[in-house]
Design an enzyme around this catalytic site. Structure first.
Site, PDB file in Angstrom:
ATOM      1  N   THR A   1       0.848  -1.091   0.088  1.00 28.65           N
ATOM      2  CA  THR A   1       0.025  -0.080  -0.046  1.00 28.65           C
ATOM      3  C   THR A   1       0.837   1.158  -0.039  1.00 28.65           C
ATOM      4  O   THR A   1       2.319   1.258   0.608  1.00 28.65           O
ATOM      5  CB  THR A   1      -0.793   0.059   1.300  1.00 28.65           C
ATOM      6  OG1 THR A   1      -1.717  -1.270   1.233  1.00 28.65           O
ATOM      7  CG2 THR A   1      -1.599   1.371   1.445  1.00 28.65           C
TER       8      THR A   1
ATOM      9  N   GLY B   1      -4.718  -5.779   6.839  1.00 28.22           N
ATOM     10  CA  GLY B   1      -5.899  -4.764   6.878  1.00 28.22           C
ATOM     11  C   GLY B   1      -6.725  -5.278   7.974  1.00 28.22           C
ATOM     12  O   GLY B   1      -7.424  -4.471   8.805  1.00 28.22           O
TER      13      GLY B   1
ATOM     14  N   THR C   1      -0.040   0.592   7.072  1.00 25.69           N
ATOM     15  CA  THR C   1       0.258  -0.514   5.783  1.00 25.69           C
ATOM     16  C   THR C   1       0.382  -1.850   6.423  1.00 25.69           C
ATOM     17  O   THR C   1       1.212  -1.588   7.440  1.00 25.69           O
ATOM     18  CB  THR C   1       1.232  -0.160   4.780  1.00 25.69           C
ATOM     19  OG1 THR C   1       1.731  -1.443   4.160  1.00 25.69           O
ATOM     20  CG2 THR C   1       2.699   0.370   5.733  1.00 25.69           C
TER      21      THR C   1
ATOM     22  N   ARG D   1     -13.846  -7.942  -0.916  1.00 25.29           N
ATOM     23  CA  ARG D   1     -13.123  -7.404   0.456  1.00 25.29           C
ATOM     24  C   ARG D   1     -12.832  -5.995   0.388  1.00 25.29           C
ATOM     25  O   ARG D   1     -11.931  -5.474  -0.596  1.00 25.29           O
ATOM     26  CB  ARG D   1     -11.988  -8.396   0.404  1.00 25.29           C
ATOM     27  CG  ARG D   1     -11.279  -8.414   1.711  1.00 25.29           C
ATOM     28  CD  ARG D   1      -9.824  -7.539   1.627  1.00 25.29           C
ATOM     29  NE  ARG D   1      -9.077  -7.451   2.830  1.00 25.29           N
ATOM     30  CZ  ARG D   1      -8.072  -6.939   2.631  1.00 25.29           C
ATOM     31  NH1 ARG D   1      -7.665  -5.929   2.022  1.00 25.29           N
ATOM     32  NH2 ARG D   1      -7.135  -6.715   3.894  1.00 25.29           N
ATOM     33  N   VAL D   2     -12.979  -5.267   1.464  1.00 25.16           N
ATOM     34  CA  VAL D   2     -12.439  -4.114   1.939  1.00 25.16           C
ATOM     35  C   VAL D   2     -11.370  -4.185   2.793  1.00 25.16           C
ATOM     36  O   VAL D   2     -11.733  -4.561   3.990  1.00 25.16           O
ATOM     37  CB  VAL D   2     -13.701  -3.231   1.941  1.00 25.16           C
ATOM     38  CG1 VAL D   2     -13.006  -1.526   2.333  1.00 25.16           C
ATOM     39  CG2 VAL D   2     -14.517  -2.913   0.972  1.00 25.16           C
ATOM     40  N   GLY D   3     -10.410  -3.593   2.814  1.00 25.57           N
ATOM     41  CA  GLY D   3      -9.276  -3.436   3.906  1.00 25.57           C
ATOM     42  C   GLY D   3      -9.294  -2.140   4.724  1.00 25.57           C
ATOM     43  O   GLY D   3     -10.271  -1.579   4.687  1.00 25.57           O
ATOM     44  N   ASP D   4      -8.311  -2.053   5.329  1.00 21.90           N
ATOM     45  CA  ASP D   4      -8.421  -0.861   6.319  1.00 21.90           C
ATOM     46  C   ASP D   4      -8.024   0.406   5.502  1.00 21.90           C
ATOM     47  O   ASP D   4      -8.483   1.525   6.040  1.00 21.90           O
ATOM     48  CB  ASP D   4      -7.302  -1.031   7.172  1.00 21.90           C
ATOM     49  CG  ASP D   4      -5.832  -1.255   6.668  1.00 21.90           C
ATOM     50  OD1 ASP D   4      -5.746  -2.079   5.714  1.00 21.90           O
ATOM     51  OD2 ASP D   4      -4.953  -0.540   7.051  1.00 21.90           O
TER      52      ASP D   4
HETATM   53  N1  ASP Z   1      -3.704  -2.774   4.556  1.00 21.60           N
HETATM   54  C1  ASP Z   1      -3.783  -3.330   3.095  1.00 21.60           C
HETATM   55  C2  ASP Z   1      -4.958  -3.737   3.071  1.00 21.60           C
HETATM   56  O1  ASP Z   1      -5.199  -4.832   3.887  1.00 21.60           O
HETATM   57  C3  ASP Z   1      -2.692  -3.786   2.429  1.00 21.60           C
HETATM   58  C4  ASP Z   1      -1.488  -3.259   2.614  1.00 21.60           C
HETATM   59  O2  ASP Z   1      -1.072  -2.298   3.342  1.00 21.60           O
HETATM   60  O3  ASP Z   1      -0.605  -3.379   1.563  1.00 21.60           O
HETATM   61  O4  ASP Z   1      -5.992  -3.839   2.076  1.00 21.60           O
END
Ligand code: ASP
Length: 349
Positions: A212, A265, A262, A240-243
């Site tokens: 990220t 998530g 990063t 799917r939705v991350g953080d």
């Molecule tokens: N935090 C991001 C997610 O879970 C992944 C990342 O940090 O690369 O979508």
């Protein structure tokens, strides 16, 4: 000044002189106190797995992002414009998992998430699961500035983008890179080899590389903004939705503190990582470094997750903790000193 023929009492002359010198002092430009920190993702990237050409390309991309953000800050621009400019550069760089070069989901496509927040007014905007927006951070900012909402997802976010001609669109295949396709194929081979119990419980191996991108800036007015953009995690379920697009989890900014995260998530969401770091500064008076260290190096790993974060406060302090062996990162401090790094103990570049 009065005409020399007009005689004024000494105290009036003194007062006039003081007023004149005050005006001059106020006109002098104060040394601008600005700072910028960026990341291109945390992960377990062994030093010897990056060849020299790739290493140079990572550092060059980080430096281009620093330059883009710093150009805004040094000319008196806003933290919001600075983080937007820096993240656009990182989204366009194929090295990182955001925009061009985003990871593939389990269906072999790309769904992108991004968010942005301005600290002093607590304005925020986010998009989740967009598929044709070249620079998702620009759409997140447009949601913040031109809609009554904070987050738009999926088809609704795409429909909103349709109404904004300034938002550049691309076919989903624009985001493809060979490296990410190989990562997807490897992840799917490993998943297929996993035993059925793991598949049922949803337990899996920790992902090895996140990627990220994000930026946090302090502008000459003392305002903080933070921004984060991502393709999410390789082989993620579609939808799917991350953080990263979740305000308080992957991105946070308030009057004193800003964070972009990063990492894995799901753990960043469960622990409201970005907000927790700034809440420790606001409520407990923790230093930025102590707050960021404790959340990234104790709370996230204790919960079973991993990753890193960049954080910046209104005094210009910068923290960049990570518990994953590496985090692509770059910074420009209040005193103008700057650097980029990937691993721990790495000489500044
Ligand atoms: N935090 C991001 C997610 O879970 C992944 C990342 O940090 O690369 O979508």
């Amino acid at each position: 000044m009065p005409h020399p023929a007009i005689r004024l009492p000494a105290f009036v002359l003194l007062a006039l002189a003081a007023m004149t010198s005050n005006t001059h002092a106020a006109d002098l430009p104060a040394a601008p106190k600005t700072a910028l920190v960026i990341h291109g993702g945390a992960g377990f990237v062994p030093r010897d797995s990056i060849n020299d050409a790739d290493r140079r390309a990572y550092h060059a991309a980080l430096n281009r992002a620093l330059d883009a953000g710093n150009k805004v800050l040094s000319s008196g621009g806003s933290a919001l414009d600075a983080v937007t400019a820096a993240v656009v550069v990182l989204e366009d760089a194929p090295q990182f998992n955001a925009g061009k070069g985003a990871v593939f989901n389990a269906k072999g496509g790309h769904e992108l998430d991004a968010s942005i927040m301005e600290g002093h007014g607590r304005r925020a905007g986010a998009v989740a699961g967009v598929t044709t927006v070249k620079n998702p951070i620009k759409l997140a900012r447009t949601v913040m500035e031109q809609s009554p909402h904070v987050m738009l997802a999926g088809a609704g976010a795409e429909a909103f983008a349709d109404t904004r001609p300034e938002i550049e669109r691309v076919p989903n295949s624009y985001f493809d890179t060979d490296k990410r396709r190989q990562q997807l194929e490897k992840a799917q081979r490993e998943e297929a080899a996993k035993d059925k119990r793991e598949a049922r419980t949803g337990d899996g191996d920790a992902p090895t590389y996140f990627g990220t991108v994000g930026a946090v800036a302090l502008d000459a007015r003392g305002h903080i903004a933070a921004a984060t953009s991502t393709g999410g995690m390789t082989n993620k379920k579609w939808g799917r939705v991350g953080d990263s697009p979740i305000i308080g989890a992957g991105t946070w900014a308030d009057a004193r503190c800003g964070v972009s995260g990063t990492g894995w998530g799901e753990f960043y969401i469960r622990n409201a990582v970005a907000h927790d770091i700034c809440a420790r500064v606001a409520y407990r008076g923790d230093s930025l470094q102590a707050a960021a260290d404790e959340v990234v190096n104790k709370i996230v790993p204790a919960a079973g997750g991993d990753g890193g974060a960049i954080a910046l406060d209104s005094d210009g302090n910068i923290a960049m903790p990570f518990n994953s062996g590496s985090m692509f990162r770059g910074w420009i401090k209040l005193d103008g000193s700057r650097g980029t790094a990937i691993h721990e103990d790495e000489p500044m570049r």
